[in-house]
Scaffold this motif. Structure first.
Motif, PDB file in Angstrom:
ATOM      1  N   ILE A   1       0.859  -1.187   0.000  1.00 47.19           N
ATOM      2  CA  ILE A   1       0.000   0.000   0.000  1.00 47.19           C
ATOM      3  C   ILE A   1       0.897   1.240   0.000  1.00 47.19           C
ATOM      4  O   ILE A   1       1.729   1.399   0.890  1.00 47.19           O
ATOM      5  N   LYS A   2       0.728   2.072  -1.009  1.00 45.92           N
ATOM      6  CA  LYS A   2       1.559   3.280  -1.102  1.00 45.92           C
ATOM      7  C   LYS A   2       0.660   4.500  -1.008  1.00 45.92           C
ATOM      8  O   LYS A   2      -0.363   4.569  -1.683  1.00 45.92           O
ATOM      9  N   ILE A   3       1.081   5.449  -0.189  1.00 48.88           N
ATOM     10  CA  ILE A   3       0.270   6.655  -0.009  1.00 48.88           C
ATOM     11  C   ILE A   3       1.135   7.865  -0.368  1.00 48.88           C
ATOM     12  O   ILE A   3       2.307   7.924   0.022  1.00 48.88           O
ATOM     13  N   PHE A   4       0.560   8.795  -1.079  1.00 51.25           N
ATOM     14  CA  PHE A   4       1.270  10.012  -1.489  1.00 51.25           C
ATOM     15  C   PHE A   4       0.403  11.197  -1.083  1.00 51.25           C
ATOM     16  O   PHE A   4      -0.771  11.232  -1.439  1.00 51.25           O
ATOM     17  N   ILE A   5       0.992  12.135  -0.335  1.00 53.50           N
ATOM     18  CA  ILE A   5       0.182  13.316   0.015  1.00 53.50           C
ATOM     19  C   ILE A   5       0.910  14.595  -0.368  1.00 53.50           C
ATOM     20  O   ILE A   5       2.148  14.633  -0.430  1.00 53.50           O
ATOM     21  N   GLU A   6       0.140  15.624  -0.621  1.00 55.27           N
ATOM     22  CA  GLU A   6       0.704  16.965  -0.786  1.00 55.27           C
ATOM     23  C   GLU A   6      -0.038  17.897   0.134  1.00 55.27           C
ATOM     24  O   GLU A   6      -1.256  17.746   0.310  1.00 55.27           O
ATOM     25  N   GLU A   7       0.711  18.828   0.737  1.00 54.85           N
ATOM     26  CA  GLU A   7       0.133  19.757   1.737  1.00 54.85           C
ATOM     27  C   GLU A   7      -0.679  18.996   2.776  1.00 54.85           C
ATOM     28  O   GLU A   7      -1.852  19.307   3.010  1.00 54.85           O
ATOM     29  N   GLY A   8      -0.089  17.993   3.325  1.00 57.14           N
ATOM     30  CA  GLY A   8      -0.762  17.220   4.376  1.00 57.14           C
ATOM     31  C   GLY A   8      -1.982  16.461   3.884  1.00 57.14           C
ATOM     32  O   GLY A   8      -2.788  15.995   4.671  1.00 57.14           O
ATOM     33  N   GLY A   9      -2.137  16.352   2.559  1.00 57.54           N
ATOM     34  CA  GLY A   9      -3.267  15.603   2.000  1.00 57.54           C
ATOM     35  C   GLY A   9      -4.420  16.508   1.592  1.00 57.54           C
ATOM     36  O   GLY A   9      -5.397  16.044   1.014  1.00 57.54           O
ATOM     37  N   MET A  10      -4.291  17.813   1.890  1.00 65.49           N
ATOM     38  CA  MET A  10      -5.420  18.713   1.588  1.00 65.49           C
ATOM     39  C   MET A  10      -5.527  18.981   0.095  1.00 65.49           C
ATOM     40  O   MET A  10      -6.617  19.000  -0.468  1.00 65.49           O
ATOM     41  N   SER A  11      -4.365  19.200  -0.572  1.00 67.12           N
ATOM     42  CA  SER A  11      -4.479  19.450  -2.018  1.00 67.12           C
ATOM     43  C   SER A  11      -4.454  18.143  -2.792  1.00 67.12           C
ATOM     44  O   SER A  11      -5.065  18.024  -3.846  1.00 67.12           O
ATOM     45  N   SER A  12      -3.773  17.122  -2.261  1.00 72.29           N
ATOM     46  CA  SER A  12      -3.762  15.846  -2.972  1.00 72.29           C
ATOM     47  C   SER A  12      -3.446  14.691  -2.022  1.00 72.29           C
ATOM     48  O   SER A  12      -2.547  14.782  -1.171  1.00 72.29           O
ATOM     49  N   LEU A  13      -4.227  13.630  -2.155  1.00 73.32           N
ATOM     50  CA  LEU A  13      -3.959  12.405  -1.391  1.00 73.32           C
ATOM     51  C   LEU A  13      -4.225  11.242  -2.342  1.00 73.32           C
ATOM     52  O   LEU A  13      -5.303  11.141  -2.929  1.00 73.32           O
ATOM     53  N   LYS A  14      -3.187  10.427  -2.525  1.00 77.11           N
ATOM     54  CA  LYS A  14      -3.338   9.337  -3.487  1.00 77.11           C
ATOM     55  C   LYS A  14      -2.936   8.041  -2.801  1.00 77.11           C
ATOM     56  O   LYS A  14      -1.982   8.028  -2.017  1.00 77.11           O
ATOM     57  N   ILE A  15      -3.652   6.991  -3.084  1.00 76.20           N
ATOM     58  CA  ILE A  15      -3.281   5.709  -2.491  1.00 76.20           C
ATOM     59  C   ILE A  15      -3.294   4.652  -3.592  1.00 76.20           C
ATOM     60  O   ILE A  15      -4.175   4.654  -4.455  1.00 76.20           O
ATOM     61  N   GLU A  16      -2.294   3.809  -3.584  1.00 76.58           N
ATOM     62  CA  GLU A  16      -2.204   2.755  -4.604  1.00 76.58           C
ATOM     63  C   GLU A  16      -2.096   1.414  -3.920  1.00 76.58           C
ATOM     64  O   GLU A  16      -1.311   1.268  -2.984  1.00 76.58           O
ATOM     65  N   ASP A  17      -2.879   0.444  -4.374  1.00 73.06           N
ATOM     66  CA  ASP A  17      -2.720  -0.888  -3.793  1.00 73.06           C
ATOM     67  C   ASP A  17      -2.629  -1.946  -4.887  1.00 73.06           C
ATOM     68  O   ASP A  17      -2.860  -1.662  -6.065  1.00 73.06           O
ATOM     69  N   ASP A  18      -2.256  -3.147  -4.477  1.00 73.04           N
ATOM     70  CA  ASP A  18      -2.186  -4.261  -5.426  1.00 73.04           C
ATOM     71  C   ASP A  18      -3.204  -5.342  -5.038  1.00 73.04           C
ATOM     72  O   ASP A  18      -2.955  -6.522  -5.145  1.00 73.04           O
ATOM     73  N   GLY A  19      -4.334  -4.876  -4.549  1.00 72.05           N
ATOM     74  CA  GLY A  19      -5.399  -5.806  -4.140  1.00 72.05           C
ATOM     75  C   GLY A  19      -6.154  -6.344  -5.347  1.00 72.05           C
ATOM     76  O   GLY A  19      -5.718  -6.180  -6.482  1.00 72.05           O
ATOM     77  N   TRP A  20      -7.324  -6.938  -5.086  1.00 74.37           N
ATOM     78  CA  TRP A  20      -7.993  -7.639  -6.181  1.00 74.37           C
ATOM     79  C   TRP A  20      -8.794  -6.742  -7.120  1.00 74.37           C
ATOM     80  O   TRP A  20      -9.358  -7.213  -8.104  1.00 74.37           O
ATOM     81  N   GLY A  21      -8.862  -5.429  -6.838  1.00 69.31           N
ATOM     82  CA  GLY A  21      -9.478  -4.502  -7.792  1.00 69.31           C
ATOM     83  C   GLY A  21     -10.957  -4.740  -8.022  1.00 69.31           C
ATOM     84  O   GLY A  21     -11.592  -5.548  -7.341  1.00 69.31           O
ATOM     85  N   MET A  22     -11.495  -4.012  -8.987  1.00 67.61           N
ATOM     86  CA  MET A  22     -12.929  -4.119  -9.280  1.00 67.61           C
ATOM     87  C   MET A  22     -13.135  -4.124 -10.787  1.00 67.61           C
ATOM     88  O   MET A  22     -12.317  -3.592 -11.528  1.00 67.61           O
ATOM     89  N   ASP A  23     -14.271  -4.690 -11.230  1.00 65.57           N
ATOM     90  CA  ASP A  23     -14.610  -4.558 -12.650  1.00 65.57           C
ATOM     91  C   ASP A  23     -15.366  -3.228 -12.828  1.00 65.57           C
ATOM     92  O   ASP A  23     -15.624  -2.518 -11.858  1.00 65.57           O
ATOM     93  N   GLN A  24     -15.712  -2.925 -14.070  1.00 67.03           N
ATOM     94  CA  GLN A  24     -16.260  -1.592 -14.328  1.00 67.03           C
ATOM     95  C   GLN A  24     -17.575  -1.335 -13.580  1.00 67.03           C
ATOM     96  O   GLN A  24     -17.766  -0.281 -12.993  1.00 67.03           O
ATOM     97  N   GLU A  25     -18.421  -2.348 -13.544  1.00 68.18           N
ATOM     98  CA  GLU A  25     -19.718  -2.188 -12.899  1.00 68.18           C
ATOM     99  C   GLU A  25     -19.550  -1.924 -11.392  1.00 68.18           C
ATOM    100  O   GLU A  25     -20.173  -1.013 -10.837  1.00 68.18           O
ATOM    101  N   ASP A  26     -18.680  -2.702 -10.755  1.00 68.14           N
ATOM    102  CA  ASP A  26     -18.463  -2.495  -9.318  1.00 68.14           C
ATOM    103  C   ASP A  26     -17.796  -1.147  -9.057  1.00 68.14           C
ATOM    104  O   ASP A  26     -18.079  -0.485  -8.056  1.00 68.14           O
TER     105      ASP A  26
END
Ligand code: ADP
Ligand code: MG
Length: 521
Positions: A44-69
């Motif tokens: 799990i990777k987290i990226f923040i800018e300005e303490g997360g107020m202007s940008s907060l991004k999280i990336e995981d390698d979990g099982w994801g979702m299809d388009q409908e979900d």
């Protein structure tokens, strides 16, 4: 003059609801990390800018979702985790309300990319809760969520956000707490382009040592494990008290009090002991559904849990009644618990050294049933415990293999079996057209009974069935000290109460039940 009553618009309702779940970037980080954990992520990777107020991004390698979900996940009260009211009493996931993504999207510029694999996925963008784009995108298996300009459409809330520095440290604490509960998962946190936390997957005690001050005392009990700082190092604040129930970080004045009670007069009234405590409770004995942020808990039996914790803490500070100091007889045998053997010469060190000593009194082993005196009297089915520990060690992957002095030769009909065995941490190689040699086995798989395991596996190729069949048929007899170590290993399992087929492994036996045996006769 009375005011007329009107129905609020959907938009206002959503913003109010969002405010209850999402107060600040840390709350967003918490929800998104929980989603990644629920999706089986390893990294799990987290990226923040300005303490997360202007940008907060999280990336995981979990099982994801299809388009409908992916589309549904942004709707309020849409969840894959519960179906009926009854499921609320058997929660095994972190999330369950189906509110977080909808709430986050309602108050931000939101983007999500998610994929179930094959390099292709879905990209969804939303502005203030309205989906603006759904399109295919390139993405490896997993999910990334990107939240920008938090509260851009709720200026009144934006005013209440604290400084970037305060938000950054709040996000950092959220990540640290998740990392403490999930040492097997790699976490990283990057703030304004700088990596401020990086943790590889590691063993529990190492993870704790990487994040917290040294805590030399080990707290051990049925369904209880933790570490405790020396009482002299108690703080004036609660900040260094960490409590997890079934891996969920929670707040419980009751448990904090119980720890203090366990320390008795060793601690100043006005101070707070530092500890990290993990409780494993059957989901129906604890209710986490009390607070929207799921931090507060209620227990089915408050007095009992108080006593258990108090007792475990009190024993953590007492000299152990029985310390295994000799090098255990099975050190040379196929059993390999050796890396954990405690010795009496190792005094509790100020920094966490990874030895342990514990007060367990093995009383009897009768036909695979083990009577153990810990702080309570316990009746443990060794075969089922064996199955659970073996199951988890195999699932963890090929780490604990023990080399065999004489490789076992096996003739195979099914060629796939080699890959299957290897993925279970069983080292093997082809030595003939239809023959393989087994070079190493996970500890707890006995070389002499290996064929039984292979038979059990071949029947349905289901690991839970295979280990349970194997454990019930193996001729392995546990000596008392081995049985104690098996118990200790069991307590570290993600589920220590039931075997992989859901059968109860142990129970505590109380005096009343013993008296009743006599009365009934
Ligand atoms: P909840 O977690 O309470 O179900 P959320 O709004 O947080 O509600 O998420 C809604 C649903 O979206 C989840 O139930 C899950 O099915 C899916 N989801 C959310 N995040 C992820 C993720 N990182 N990976 C896979 N699925 C996810
Ligand atoms: Mg969630």
């Amino acid at each position: 003059m009375s005011q007329k009553i009107v129905h609020l618009t959907e938009d206002v309702i959503n913003k109010i609801a969002a405010g209850e779940v999402i107060e600040n970037p840390a709350a967003i980080a918490k929800e998104l990390i929980e989603n990644s954990l629920d999706a089986g992520a390893q990294t799990i990777k987290i990226f923040i800018e300005e303490g997360g107020m202007s940008s907060l991004k999280i990336e995981d390698d979990g099982w994801g979702m299809d388009q409908e979900d992916a589309r549904l996940s942004l709707e309020r009260h849409a969840t894959s985790k519960i179906r009926t009211e009854n499921d609320l009493f058997a929660l095994t996931t972190m999330g369950f309300r189906g509110e977080a993504l909808a709430a986050i999207a309602a108050v931000s510029h939101f983007e999500m990319r998610t994929s179930e694999g094959q390099g292709i996925g879905t990209r969804i963008a939303a502005e203030g809760g309205k989906i603006t784009t759904i399109e295919p995108c390139a993405r490896n298996r997993g999910t990334s969520v990107w939240v920008r300009d938090l509260f851009f459409n709720v200026p009144a809330r934006k005013k209440f956000l604290k400084s970037a520095a305060a938000n950054r440290s709040a996000v950092m604490r959220v990540v640290e707490i998740a990392a403490l509960a999930h040492p097997e998962i790699s976490f990283s946190l990057e703030s304004d382009g700088k990596i401020i936390l990086e943790l590889e997957s590691q063993e529990q005690k190492k993870r704790i040592a990487a994040l917290l001050n040294p805590m030399p005392h080990e707290i051990l009990g049925c369904g209880i494990w933790g570490l405790l700082a020396s009482p002299e190092e108690a703080n004036a604040q609660r900040r260094s008290q960490y409590l997890f129930i079934n891996k969920r970080a929670v707040f419980s004045p009751l448990i904090a009090k119980a720890v203090k009670a366990g320390l008795g007069t060793r601690i100043d009234e006005a101070r707070f002991p530092s500890f990290i405590l993990f409780l494993e409770l059957a989901p129906d004995l604890v209710d986490v559904n009390v607070h929207p942020q799921k931090k507060e808990v209620r227990f089915a039996d408050e007095k009992k849990i108080f006593r258990k914790v108090e007792h475990a803490v009190a024993s953590a500070l007492q000299p152990p009644a029985l310390v295994f100091s000799r090098s255990l007889s099975f050190a040379a045998a196929p059993f390999s618990f050796t890396e954990e053997l405690p010795t009496q010469t190792q005094k509790p060190a100020p920094s966490p050294s990874f030895d342990f000593s514990f007060a367990l009194r093995p009383l009897a082993i009768l036909d695979g049933l083990f009577l153990l005196q810990a702080e309570e009297l316990l009746l443990i089915d060794l075969k089922k415990a064996h199955a659970r520990v073996l199951y988890e060690s195999i699932k963890k992957g090929p780490t604990a293999a023990q080399a065999l002095m004489w490789p076992i030769e096996v003739s195979v009909k099914d060629e796939q079996i080699v890959d299957e065995l290897q993925s279970m941490g069983i080292e093997c190689r082809w030595i003939g057209k239809k023959t393989i040699a087994i070079d190493a086995l996970p500890s707890l798989l006995q070389p002499e009974d290996f064929f039984d395991f292979l038979d059990a596996w071949s029947i349905g190729k289901k690991l839970d069935m295979a280990v349970c069949r194997y454990a019930s048929s193996t001729k392995k007899k546990f000596a008392p000290d081995e049985a104690c170590l098996l118990w200790k290993k069991l307590l570290q399992c993600s589920d220590s109460l039931y075997d992989p087929l859901g059968r109860r492994i142990w129970k505590n036996v109380n005096i009343e039940q013993l008296k009743k045996i006599l009365e009934d006769s």
